[in-house]
Structure formats: C-alpha cells, structure tokens
Motif scaffolding. Structure first.
Motif, PDB file in Angstrom:
ATOM      1  N   SER A  45       0.942  -1.133   0.149  1.00 58.38           N
ATOM      2  CA  SER A  45       0.080   0.094  -0.098  1.00 58.38           C
ATOM      3  C   SER A  45       0.845   1.170  -0.042  1.00 58.38           C
ATOM      4  O   SER A  45       0.460   2.384  -0.370  1.00 58.38           O
ATOM      5  N   ASP A  46       1.955   1.148   0.344  1.00 58.05           N
ATOM      6  CA  ASP A  46       3.079   2.124   0.593  1.00 58.05           C
ATOM      7  C   ASP A  46       4.420   1.380   0.281  1.00 58.05           C
ATOM      8  O   ASP A  46       4.817   0.564   0.827  1.00 58.05           O
ATOM      9  N   ILE A  47       5.286   2.007  -0.273  1.00 60.02           N
ATOM     10  CA  ILE A  47       6.822   1.627  -0.290  1.00 60.02           C
ATOM     11  C   ILE A  47       7.835   2.416   0.371  1.00 60.02           C
ATOM     12  O   ILE A  47       7.572   3.731   0.697  1.00 60.02           O
ATOM     13  N   SER A  48       9.060   1.744   0.586  1.00 58.45           N
ATOM     14  CA  SER A  48      10.048   2.771   1.459  1.00 58.45           C
ATOM     15  C   SER A  48      11.003   3.444   0.442  1.00 58.45           C
ATOM     16  O   SER A  48      11.512   4.524   1.030  1.00 58.45           O
ATOM     17  N   GLU A  49      11.074   3.327  -0.887  1.00 58.39           N
ATOM     18  CA  GLU A  49      11.877   3.996  -1.618  1.00 58.39           C
ATOM     19  C   GLU A  49      11.156   5.324  -2.160  1.00 58.39           C
ATOM     20  O   GLU A  49       9.962   5.188  -2.545  1.00 58.39           O
ATOM     21  N   SER A  50      11.836   6.424  -2.286  1.00 57.63           N
ATOM     22  CA  SER A  50      11.169   7.611  -2.698  1.00 57.63           C
ATOM     23  C   SER A  50      11.245   7.480  -4.406  1.00 57.63           C
ATOM     24  O   SER A  50      10.511   8.327  -4.903  1.00 57.63           O
ATOM     25  N   GLY A  51      12.066   6.709  -4.862  1.00 55.57           N
ATOM     26  CA  GLY A  51      12.257   6.759  -6.426  1.00 55.57           C
ATOM     27  C   GLY A  51      11.141   5.648  -7.046  1.00 55.57           C
ATOM     28  O   GLY A  51      11.178   5.645  -8.328  1.00 55.57           O
ATOM     29  N   GLY A  52       9.976   5.247  -6.467  1.00 56.25           N
ATOM     30  CA  GLY A  52       8.872   4.655  -7.084  1.00 56.25           C
ATOM     31  C   GLY A  52       8.922   2.974  -6.843  1.00 56.25           C
ATOM     32  O   GLY A  52       7.935   2.680  -7.283  1.00 56.25           O
ATOM     33  N   HIS A  53       9.989   2.298  -6.649  1.00 55.48           N
ATOM     34  CA  HIS A  53      10.118   0.806  -6.559  1.00 55.48           C
ATOM     35  C   HIS A  53      10.967   0.508  -5.471  1.00 55.48           C
ATOM     36  O   HIS A  53      12.044   0.874  -4.953  1.00 55.48           O
ATOM     37  N   ALA A  77       6.175  -1.676  -6.831  1.00 56.47           N
ATOM     38  CA  ALA A  77       5.694   0.006  -6.690  1.00 56.47           C
ATOM     39  C   ALA A  77       4.693  -0.061  -5.724  1.00 56.47           C
ATOM     40  O   ALA A  77       3.814  -0.894  -5.558  1.00 56.47           O
ATOM     41  N   ALA A  78       4.196   0.951  -5.394  1.00 52.62           N
ATOM     42  CA  ALA A  78       2.828   1.399  -4.345  1.00 52.62           C
ATOM     43  C   ALA A  78       1.678   0.879  -5.189  1.00 52.62           C
ATOM     44  O   ALA A  78       1.727   1.089  -6.565  1.00 52.62           O
ATOM     45  N   ASN A  79       0.813   0.134  -4.716  1.00 55.66           N
ATOM     46  CA  ASN A  79      -0.475  -0.520  -4.928  1.00 55.66           C
ATOM     47  C   ASN A  79      -0.137  -1.981  -5.987  1.00 55.66           C
ATOM     48  O   ASN A  79      -1.048  -2.173  -6.420  1.00 55.66           O
ATOM     49  N   ASP A  80       0.930  -2.277  -5.725  1.00 54.10           N
ATOM     50  CA  ASP A  80       1.226  -3.540  -6.289  1.00 54.10           C
ATOM     51  C   ASP A  80       0.614  -4.720  -5.522  1.00 54.10           C
ATOM     52  O   ASP A  80       1.027  -4.691  -4.082  1.00 54.10           O
ATOM     53  N   CYS A  81       0.276  -5.661  -5.816  1.00 53.56           N
ATOM     54  CA  CYS A  81      -0.124  -6.891  -5.114  1.00 53.56           C
ATOM     55  C   CYS A  81       0.452  -8.106  -5.869  1.00 53.56           C
ATOM     56  O   CYS A  81      -0.042  -8.321  -7.013  1.00 53.56           O
ATOM     57  N   ILE A  82       1.330  -8.600  -5.052  1.00 51.16           N
ATOM     58  CA  ILE A  82       2.090  -9.930  -5.720  1.00 51.16           C
ATOM     59  C   ILE A  82       1.406 -11.136  -5.079  1.00 51.16           C
ATOM     60  O   ILE A  82       1.103 -11.162  -3.812  1.00 51.16           O
ATOM     61  N   VAL A  83       0.977 -11.881  -6.115  1.00 48.06           N
ATOM     62  CA  VAL A  83      -0.030 -13.179  -5.875  1.00 48.06           C
ATOM     63  C   VAL A  83       1.042 -14.417  -6.160  1.00 48.06           C
ATOM     64  O   VAL A  83       1.623 -14.525  -7.232  1.00 48.06           O
ATOM     65  N   PHE A  84       1.146 -15.329  -5.068  1.00 42.40           N
ATOM     66  CA  PHE A  84       2.115 -16.421  -5.233  1.00 42.40           C
ATOM     67  C   PHE A  84       1.304 -17.688  -5.686  1.00 42.40           C
ATOM     68  O   PHE A  84       2.009 -18.617  -6.008  1.00 42.40           O
ATOM     69  N   LEU A 149       0.947  -7.387   8.940  1.00 45.03           N
ATOM     70  CA  LEU A 149       1.175  -6.201   8.346  1.00 45.03           C
ATOM     71  C   LEU A 149       2.712  -5.658   8.827  1.00 45.03           C
ATOM     72  O   LEU A 149       3.132  -5.588   9.960  1.00 45.03           O
ATOM     73  N   TRP A 150       3.383  -5.206   7.883  1.00 42.28           N
ATOM     74  CA  TRP A 150       4.707  -4.709   7.955  1.00 42.28           C
ATOM     75  C   TRP A 150       4.599  -3.222   7.644  1.00 42.28           C
ATOM     76  O   TRP A 150       4.463  -2.895   6.590  1.00 42.28           O
ATOM     77  N   ARG A 151       5.151  -2.379   8.647  1.00 41.51           N
ATOM     78  CA  ARG A 151       4.822  -1.061   8.327  1.00 41.51           C
ATOM     79  C   ARG A 151       5.870  -0.209   8.992  1.00 41.51           C
ATOM     80  O   ARG A 151       6.365  -0.387  10.151  1.00 41.51           O
ATOM     81  N   LYS A 152       6.202   0.904   8.735  1.00 35.44           N
ATOM     82  CA  LYS A 152       6.736   1.868   9.477  1.00 35.44           C
ATOM     83  C   LYS A 152       5.836   3.480   9.057  1.00 35.44           C
ATOM     84  O   LYS A 152       5.573   3.520   7.842  1.00 35.44           O
ATOM     85  N   SER A 153       5.639   3.850  10.313  1.00 38.37           N
ATOM     86  CA  SER A 153       4.594   5.186  10.295  1.00 38.37           C
ATOM     87  C   SER A 153       5.172   5.966   9.268  1.00 38.37           C
ATOM     88  O   SER A 153       6.355   6.458   9.585  1.00 38.37           O
ATOM     89  N   GLY A 154       4.541   6.491   8.317  1.00 40.72           N
ATOM     90  CA  GLY A 154       4.917   7.415   7.354  1.00 40.72           C
ATOM     91  C   GLY A 154       5.813   6.952   6.409  1.00 40.72           C
ATOM     92  O   GLY A 154       6.040   7.951   5.663  1.00 40.72           O
ATOM     93  N   ASP A 155       5.820   6.069   6.311  1.00 38.46           N
ATOM     94  CA  ASP A 155       6.936   5.288   5.269  1.00 38.46           C
ATOM     95  C   ASP A 155       6.212   4.158   4.481  1.00 38.46           C
ATOM     96  O   ASP A 155       5.336   4.133   3.914  1.00 38.46           O
ATOM     97  N   TRP A 156       6.819   2.958   4.885  1.00 38.17           N
ATOM     98  CA  TRP A 156       6.292   1.777   3.933  1.00 38.17           C
ATOM     99  C   TRP A 156       5.260   1.087   4.913  1.00 38.17           C
ATOM    100  O   TRP A 156       5.082   1.056   6.001  1.00 38.17           O
ATOM    101  N   ARG A 157       4.397   0.328   3.909  1.00 36.20           N
ATOM    102  CA  ARG A 157       3.141  -0.312   4.481  1.00 36.20           C
ATOM    103  C   ARG A 157       2.987  -1.832   3.729  1.00 36.20           C
ATOM    104  O   ARG A 157       2.530  -1.166   2.303  1.00 36.20           O
ATOM    105  N   TYR A 158       3.249  -2.890   4.102  1.00 34.65           N
ATOM    106  CA  TYR A 158       2.942  -4.136   3.232  1.00 34.65           C
ATOM    107  C   TYR A 158       2.067  -5.093   4.158  1.00 34.65           C
ATOM    108  O   TYR A 158       2.102  -5.265   5.444  1.00 34.65           O
TER     109      TYR A 158
END
Length: 170
Positions: A45-53, A77-84, A149-158
C-alpha cells in the motif's frame, strides 16, 4: 593376486551397497504432522523508496531465500499486489495484480512441523546495504490463516497473507 582380490572385493562391496545409498530412508515422505505454510499475497500500500520501487525479497530465518528464486529482489511499486498462486482474491480492488514469478512454480510453499514457529523477513535490496522492512513469526497450525502487516509510520506499508494446510505431497 592379492591386489587383484582386494580390488574385486572392493568393487563387489560397492556394487552391493550402491542401491542402499540411493534408496529412500524409511522417513523420506513428510511426517504425519508436517504442514504447509502457503504464502498467498503481498500487497504494497506504500513503499520505502522515494524513487518509485522497492526491490523486495523474502527470507525464512535460518533457512535462506524464499522468494524470488534468486537475487536480486523483485521490483514492487505502491499499489502492487504480488500473488503467489492463482487466487488474487486477497488483493484490494483496483490494485495492480502481479504474479510472484513463473506460474508453474509456487515459490511460496514452506514446510513446517505442526506447532513449529517460522519467522519470515521482508527485505528491500539497496546498493548500500539492504533494509529489513519487517519480520513476523507464524506458528504452523492446520487451518490457520492471517494477514501480517509490516509498516513504518509515514513510510512503507506491506500486507502479507498466508494460510496453513496439511502437506499434500508425500
């Protein structure tokens, strides 16, 4: 003559024991309580890199790389859903659904004994040291499923989905 006899005896011993070396041990199949932790999806839902990926990879602590099959990590990228697997029902509506890799190979079957605790770590590959984005321990209990949920407030969210089943393979 003695050397010839020793060579013959050694060869005969090798020929007689070779089938035993290739025979499967009595416990070669899975244990009756062996379970399968199946990774189902990973949503950014959000990623850690500012460069887009983010370039992600998943480790099983003490056991090495789970996904992808080899380094480097998979660009997400943000909004990607990887399906296994084949089921994308865990992906939010409107997300960019992507396969985890070759659909003929399920990267995401983790064997575990009933009650075993399996720790999974999500990493982002970087040029100057990789970043650990999260770590979660799953207890293998048949029929269990969940979202981590793996996240860092204001940064990434998986969001990471899994389920536990009996091991279908001998």
């Amino acid at each position: 003559m003695t050397t010839s006899w020793r060579r013959s005896a050694a060869l005969l011993g090798l020929v007689l024991t070779l089938p035993l070396a290739h025979a499967a041990p009595a416990s070669a199949g899975h244990a009756s309580d062996e379970l399968m932790i199946r990774l189902e999806s990973l949503y950014a839902s959000d990623i850690s890199e500012s460069g887009g990926h983010d370039e992600l990879y998943l480790l099983r602590k003490g056991n090495g790389l789970v996904w992808p099959g080899e380094y480097p990590g998979i660009s997400v990228a943000a909004n990607d859903c990887i399906v296994f697997g084949a089921d994308s029902s865990m992906c939010p509506d409107g997300s960019n659904v992507r396969p985890a890799g070759d659909q003929n190979v399920n990267w995401a079957n983790l064997r575990a004994a009933g009650g075993e605790q399996v720790t999974l770590e999500l990493w982002d590959e970087d040029l100057i040291g990789d970043d650990k984005l999260g770590s979660s321990t799953i207890t293998a209990a048949e029929g269990d499923s969940g979202t981590v949920l793996w996240r860092k407030s204001g940064d990434w969210r998986y969001h990471f989905n899994y389920r536990v089943t009996t091991n279908p393979w001998p």
